[in-house]
Design a protein around this motif. Structure first.
Motif, mmCIF file in Angstrom:
data_model
loop_
_atom_site.group_PDB
_atom_site.id
_atom_site.type_symbol
_atom_site.label_atom_id
_atom_site.label_comp_id
_atom_site.label_asym_id
_atom_site.label_seq_id
_atom_site.Cartn_x
_atom_site.Cartn_y
_atom_site.Cartn_z
ATOM 1 N N THR A 56 0.885 -1.240 0.007
ATOM 2 C CA THR A 56 -0.114 0.060 -0.082
ATOM 3 C C THR A 56 0.838 1.233 -0.038
ATOM 4 O O THR A 56 1.921 1.347 0.943
ATOM 5 N N THR A 57 0.655 2.168 -0.914
ATOM 6 C CA THR A 57 1.515 3.327 -0.955
ATOM 7 C C THR A 57 0.812 4.612 -0.758
ATOM 8 O O THR A 57 -0.579 4.619 -0.712
ATOM 9 N N ASN A 58 1.218 5.617 -0.321
ATOM 10 C CA ASN A 58 1.028 6.645 0.101
ATOM 11 C C ASN A 58 1.854 7.994 -0.498
ATOM 12 O O ASN A 58 3.145 7.890 -0.336
ATOM 13 N N TYR A 59 1.473 9.071 -0.965
ATOM 14 C CA TYR A 59 2.236 10.226 -1.741
ATOM 15 C C TYR A 59 1.848 11.467 -1.065
ATOM 16 O O TYR A 59 0.674 11.686 -0.959
ATOM 17 N N ALA A 60 2.879 12.310 -0.924
ATOM 18 C CA ALA A 60 2.605 13.866 -0.945
ATOM 19 C C ALA A 60 1.856 14.350 -2.258
ATOM 20 O O ALA A 60 2.103 13.874 -3.284
ATOM 21 N N ASP A 61 1.039 15.271 -1.702
ATOM 22 C CA ASP A 61 0.215 15.478 -3.086
ATOM 23 C C ASP A 61 1.024 16.327 -4.181
ATOM 24 O O ASP A 61 0.873 16.408 -5.106
ATOM 25 N N SER A 62 2.110 16.881 -3.649
ATOM 26 C CA SER A 62 3.016 17.664 -4.752
ATOM 27 C C SER A 62 3.800 16.645 -5.492
ATOM 28 O O SER A 62 4.273 16.911 -6.498
ATOM 29 N N VAL A 63 3.764 15.402 -5.162
ATOM 30 C CA VAL A 63 4.696 14.256 -6.104
ATOM 31 C C VAL A 63 3.769 13.329 -6.812
ATOM 32 O O VAL A 63 4.258 12.675 -7.664
ATOM 33 N N LYS A 64 2.433 13.453 -6.444
ATOM 34 C CA LYS A 64 1.632 12.468 -7.003
ATOM 35 C C LYS A 64 1.497 12.542 -8.430
ATOM 36 O O LYS A 64 1.416 13.410 -9.108
ATOM 37 N N GLY A 65 1.734 11.312 -9.239
ATOM 38 C CA GLY A 65 1.496 11.364 -10.717
ATOM 39 C C GLY A 65 2.975 11.592 -11.336
ATOM 40 O O GLY A 65 3.141 11.193 -12.436
ATOM 41 N N ARG A 66 3.820 12.077 -10.443
ATOM 42 C CA ARG A 66 5.175 12.019 -10.991
ATOM 43 C C ARG A 66 6.346 11.043 -10.440
ATOM 44 O O ARG A 66 7.257 10.747 -10.916
ATOM 45 N N PHE A 67 6.265 10.852 -9.098
ATOM 46 C CA PHE A 67 6.955 9.770 -8.583
ATOM 47 C C PHE A 67 6.280 8.679 -8.090
ATOM 48 O O PHE A 67 4.816 8.431 -7.946
ATOM 49 N N THR A 68 7.204 7.523 -8.102
ATOM 50 C CA THR A 68 6.565 6.232 -7.738
ATOM 51 C C THR A 68 7.432 5.598 -6.661
ATOM 52 O O THR A 68 8.800 5.555 -6.817
ATOM 53 N N ILE A 69 6.873 4.966 -5.659
ATOM 54 C CA ILE A 69 7.678 4.344 -4.834
ATOM 55 C C ILE A 69 7.194 2.773 -5.019
ATOM 56 O O ILE A 69 6.467 2.213 -5.332
ATOM 57 N N SER A 70 8.399 1.919 -4.510
ATOM 58 C CA SER A 70 8.276 0.396 -4.959
ATOM 59 C C SER A 70 9.353 -0.175 -3.969
ATOM 60 O O SER A 70 10.181 0.653 -3.371
ATOM 61 N N ARG A 71 9.081 -1.404 -3.797
ATOM 62 C CA ARG A 71 9.894 -2.159 -2.948
ATOM 63 C C ARG A 71 10.082 -3.480 -3.406
ATOM 64 O O ARG A 71 9.227 -4.219 -4.049
ATOM 65 N N ASP A 72 11.220 -4.169 -2.847
ATOM 66 C CA ASP A 72 11.678 -5.659 -3.301
ATOM 67 C C ASP A 72 11.677 -6.108 -1.957
ATOM 68 O O ASP A 72 12.832 -6.054 -1.061
ATOM 69 N N ASN A 73 10.876 -6.738 -1.677
ATOM 70 C CA ASN A 73 10.769 -7.536 -0.241
ATOM 71 C C ASN A 73 11.900 -8.766 -0.111
ATOM 72 O O ASN A 73 12.343 -8.579 1.047
ATOM 73 N N ALA A 74 12.406 -9.020 -1.218
ATOM 74 C CA ALA A 74 13.322 -10.367 -0.999
ATOM 75 C C ALA A 74 14.495 -9.451 -0.702
ATOM 76 O O ALA A 74 15.437 -10.219 -0.095
ATOM 77 N N LYS A 75 14.814 -8.423 -1.276
ATOM 78 C CA LYS A 75 16.016 -7.515 -0.936
ATOM 79 C C LYS A 75 16.089 -6.786 0.122
ATOM 80 O O LYS A 75 16.855 -5.858 0.335
ATOM 81 N N ASN A 76 14.862 -6.615 0.731
ATOM 82 C CA ASN A 76 14.577 -5.466 1.997
ATOM 83 C C ASN A 76 14.865 -3.993 1.261
ATOM 84 O O ASN A 76 15.296 -3.338 2.010
ATOM 85 N N SER A 77 14.700 -3.858 0.014
ATOM 86 C CA SER A 77 14.891 -2.580 -0.564
ATOM 87 C C SER A 77 13.746 -1.756 -0.795
ATOM 88 O O SER A 77 12.768 -2.336 -1.373
ATOM 89 N N VAL A 78 13.901 -0.365 -1.030
ATOM 90 C CA VAL A 78 13.038 0.512 -1.431
ATOM 91 C C VAL A 78 13.279 1.382 -2.468
ATOM 92 O O VAL A 78 14.832 1.946 -2.391
ATOM 93 N N TYR A 79 12.599 1.923 -3.365
ATOM 94 C CA TYR A 79 13.054 2.667 -4.405
ATOM 95 C C TYR A 79 12.265 3.881 -4.575
ATOM 96 O O TYR A 79 10.806 3.834 -4.552
#
Length: 123
Positions: A56-79
């Motif tokens: 589940t993702t949540n974004y600041a209004d100022s970045v919605k539509g431009r930024f994308t957050i994702s994660r790789d749970n196998a690597k415990n990484s976030v992008y």
């Protein structure tokens, strides 16, 4: 002690893109919510985006539509994929984890921050 290691910042022209990455310095059994915050000179640190372990993702209004957050749970990484960057996106970007568990035998630990990576948007 677990540290969060960030990479991917830099200088980019307006309209350009950057991708930030963050991973813990050692293997982790479980991580709850991961996110990105930023702090511009003279301003308070602000939330950019978060993502739960379930995606589940949540974004600041100022970045919605431009930024994308994702994660790789196998690597415990976030992008953080940042597109259509604007000069007002210039800031130090910090990775954050609200709680993690190093192993099945340990308790949760709370509130981890990365060292920060500079993002500068300028022509």
């Amino acid at each position: 002690q677990v540290q969060l290691v960030e990479s991917g910042g830099g200088l980019v022209q307006p309209g350009g893109s950057l991708r930030l990455s963050c991973a813990p310095s050692r293997s982790i059994f479980a991580i709850n919510t991961m996110g990105w915050f930023r702090q511009a000179p003279g301003k308070q640190r602000e939330l950019v985006a978060t993502i739960t372990s379930g995606g589940t993702t949540n974004y600041a209004d100022s970045v919605k539509g431009r930024f994308t957050i994702s994660r790789d749970n196998a690597k415990n990484s976030v992008y953080l994929q940042m597109n259509s960057l604007k000069p007002e996106d210039t800031a130090v970007y910090y990775c954050h984890v609200d709680r993690l568990r190093v192993s099945v035998r340990t308790s949760y630990e709370y509130d981890f921050w990365g060292q920060g990576t500079q993002v500068t948007v300028s022509s």
